[in-house]
Design a protein around this motif. Sequence first.
Motif, PDB file in Angstrom:
ATOM      1  N   GLY A  83       0.828  -1.196   0.000  1.00  0.00           N
ATOM      2  CA  GLY A  83       0.000   0.000   0.000  1.00  0.00           C
ATOM      3  C   GLY A  83       0.860   1.241   0.000  1.00  0.00           C
ATOM      4  N   ALA A  84       0.208   2.367   0.020  1.00  0.00           N
ATOM      5  CA  ALA A  84       0.915   3.644  -0.032  1.00  0.00           C
ATOM      6  C   ALA A  84       1.420   4.029   1.345  1.00  0.00           C
ATOM      7  N   LYS A  85       2.543   4.717   1.362  1.00  0.00           N
ATOM      8  CA  LYS A  85       3.043   5.336   2.592  1.00  0.00           C
ATOM      9  C   LYS A  85       2.757   6.824   2.454  1.00  0.00           C
ATOM     10  N   ILE A  86       2.225   7.414   3.529  1.00  0.00           N
ATOM     11  CA  ILE A  86       1.903   8.833   3.467  1.00  0.00           C
ATOM     12  C   ILE A  86       2.514   9.560   4.653  1.00  0.00           C
ATOM     13  N   GLY A  87       2.854  10.813   4.421  1.00  0.00           N
ATOM     14  CA  GLY A  87       3.264  11.710   5.484  1.00  0.00           C
ATOM     15  C   GLY A  87       2.184  12.766   5.606  1.00  0.00           C
ATOM     16  N   VAL A  88       1.607  12.918   6.789  1.00  0.00           N
ATOM     17  CA  VAL A  88       0.503  13.854   6.970  1.00  0.00           C
ATOM     18  C   VAL A  88       0.824  14.877   8.050  1.00  0.00           C
ATOM     19  N   SER A  89       0.172  16.012   7.942  1.00  0.00           N
ATOM     20  CA  SER A  89       0.207  17.042   8.978  1.00  0.00           C
ATOM     21  C   SER A  89      -1.233  17.314   9.396  1.00  0.00           C
ATOM     22  N   VAL A  90      -1.451  17.421  10.692  1.00  0.00           N
ATOM     23  CA  VAL A  90      -2.783  17.743  11.209  1.00  0.00           C
ATOM     24  C   VAL A  90      -2.712  19.136  11.826  1.00  0.00           C
ATOM     25  N   VAL A  91      -3.527  20.044  11.293  1.00  0.00           N
ATOM     26  CA  VAL A  91      -3.537  21.432  11.752  1.00  0.00           C
ATOM     27  C   VAL A  91      -4.982  21.831  12.010  1.00  0.00           C
ATOM     28  N   ASN A  92      -5.281  22.176  13.269  1.00  0.00           N
ATOM     29  CA  ASN A  92      -6.631  22.611  13.666  1.00  0.00           C
ATOM     30  C   ASN A  92      -7.712  21.639  13.192  1.00  0.00           C
ATOM     31  N   GLY A  93      -7.445  20.346  13.272  1.00  0.00           N
ATOM     32  CA  GLY A  93      -8.428  19.335  12.899  1.00  0.00           C
ATOM     33  C   GLY A  93      -8.445  18.992  11.417  1.00  0.00           C
ATOM     34  N   PHE A  94      -7.684  19.698  10.593  1.00  0.00           N
ATOM     35  CA  PHE A  94      -7.592  19.399   9.164  1.00  0.00           C
ATOM     36  C   PHE A  94      -6.331  18.582   8.902  1.00  0.00           C
ATOM     37  N   THR A  95      -6.455  17.588   8.068  1.00  0.00           N
ATOM     38  CA  THR A  95      -5.323  16.725   7.738  1.00  0.00           C
ATOM     39  C   THR A  95      -4.839  17.049   6.336  1.00  0.00           C
ATOM     40  N   TYR A  96      -3.556  17.298   6.205  1.00  0.00           N
ATOM     41  CA  TYR A  96      -2.924  17.603   4.923  1.00  0.00           C
ATOM     42  C   TYR A  96      -1.966  16.473   4.569  1.00  0.00           C
ATOM     43  N   ILE A  97      -2.086  15.968   3.355  1.00  0.00           N
ATOM     44  CA  ILE A  97      -1.160  14.941   2.890  1.00  0.00           C
ATOM     45  C   ILE A  97       0.040  15.653   2.278  1.00  0.00           C
ATOM     46  N   ASP A  98       1.188  15.507   2.922  1.00  0.00           N
ATOM     47  CA  ASP A  98       2.407  16.174   2.463  1.00  0.00           C
ATOM     48  C   ASP A  98       3.260  15.273   1.573  1.00  0.00           C
ATOM     49  N   HIS A  99       3.159  13.989   1.750  1.00  0.00           N
ATOM     50  CA  HIS A  99       3.963  13.051   0.964  1.00  0.00           C
ATOM     51  C   HIS A  99       3.162  11.765   0.759  1.00  0.00           C
ATOM     52  N   LEU A 100       3.093  11.316  -0.485  1.00  0.00           N
ATOM     53  CA  LEU A 100       2.401  10.077  -0.823  1.00  0.00           C
ATOM     54  C   LEU A 100       3.302   9.297  -1.767  1.00  0.00           C
ATOM     55  N   SER A 101       3.610   8.060  -1.412  1.00  0.00           N
ATOM     56  CA  SER A 101       4.479   7.248  -2.256  1.00  0.00           C
ATOM     57  C   SER A 101       4.079   5.787  -2.146  1.00  0.00           C
ATOM     58  N   TRP A 102       4.104   5.098  -3.288  1.00  0.00           N
ATOM     59  CA  TRP A 102       3.847   3.665  -3.304  1.00  0.00           C
ATOM     60  C   TRP A 102       5.137   2.874  -3.105  1.00  0.00           C
ATOM     61  N   ASP A 103       6.269   3.560  -3.104  1.00  0.00           N
ATOM     62  CA  ASP A 103       7.567   2.921  -2.886  1.00  0.00           C
ATOM     63  C   ASP A 103       7.964   3.072  -1.427  1.00  0.00           C
ATOM     64  N   ALA A 104       8.796   2.157  -0.969  1.00  0.00           N
ATOM     65  CA  ALA A 104       9.301   2.246   0.398  1.00  0.00           C
ATOM     66  C   ALA A 104      10.267   3.427   0.497  1.00  0.00           C
ATOM     67  N   TYR A 105      10.184   4.157   1.579  1.00  0.00           N
ATOM     68  CA  TYR A 105      11.121   5.252   1.828  1.00  0.00           C
ATOM     69  C   TYR A 105      11.197   5.483   3.329  1.00  0.00           C
ATOM     70  N   ASN A 106      12.221   6.182   3.766  1.00  0.00           N
ATOM     71  CA  ASN A 106      12.420   6.478   5.171  1.00  0.00           C
ATOM     72  C   ASN A 106      11.609   7.715   5.541  1.00  0.00           C
ATOM     73  N   GLU A 107      10.644   7.561   6.424  1.00  0.00           N
ATOM     74  CA  GLU A 107       9.768   8.663   6.806  1.00  0.00           C
ATOM     75  C   GLU A 107      10.514   9.759   7.554  1.00  0.00           C
ATOM     76  N   GLY A 108      11.684   9.431   8.116  1.00  0.00           N
ATOM     77  CA  GLY A 108      12.465  10.404   8.863  1.00  0.00           C
ATOM     78  C   GLY A 108      12.883  11.585   8.008  1.00  0.00           C
ATOM     79  N   THR A 109      12.932  11.413   6.701  1.00  0.00           N
ATOM     80  CA  THR A 109      13.313  12.504   5.807  1.00  0.00           C
ATOM     81  C   THR A 109      12.151  13.458   5.558  1.00  0.00           C
ATOM     82  N   ASP A 110      10.947  13.108   5.990  1.00  0.00           N
ATOM     83  CA  ASP A 110       9.758  13.929   5.742  1.00  0.00           C
ATOM     84  C   ASP A 110       9.644  15.140   6.661  1.00  0.00           C
ATOM     85  N   LEU A 111      10.186  15.075   7.871  1.00  0.00           N
ATOM     86  CA  LEU A 111       9.917  16.103   8.871  1.00  0.00           C
ATOM     87  C   LEU A 111      10.337  17.496   8.410  1.00  0.00           C
TER      88      LEU A 111
END
Length: 129
Positions: A83-111
């Motif tokens: 499945g997809a790996k996603i990086g999200v940000s939650v701001v005031n109850g709204f969720t923003y998808i900042d990164h979406l990838s079907w490939d494996a990657y290190n989430e630590g690089t997303d911050l």
Amino acid sequence: MLHLLYKDIQGFIDFIGRLRTDLLFCLNHRDLSNLSAIRKAYEQQKYMFDHDVCSCFDRIVSIFQSHVRPIVKGKAGRKTEYGAKIGVSVVNGFTYIDHLSWDAYNEGTDLKMQIMTYKERFGYYPQEV
């Protein structure tokens, strides 16, 4: 089995060639995508067989969802996820998808990227991370 699959693929291509390329217009986008995935999966399997290896780059694991890649987690229970790996940000109850990838990657690089995206989106840095 690879030899038989090759014969089937080649037979289908020869069939299309005999009936002219107009037959390709009878196939919809999904059929053409599946045909392309079958050919690529065959090439990957043949490569792995010929080189006696168990993996290859961007390995196709599903003909119908050729964009899905296995993600090796190394956790107890299920060692591989799909499945997809996603990086999200939650701001005031709204969720923003900042990164979406079907490939494996290190989430630590997303911050760092997510903090910069937040600043671009709202004009200031977040109070807390």
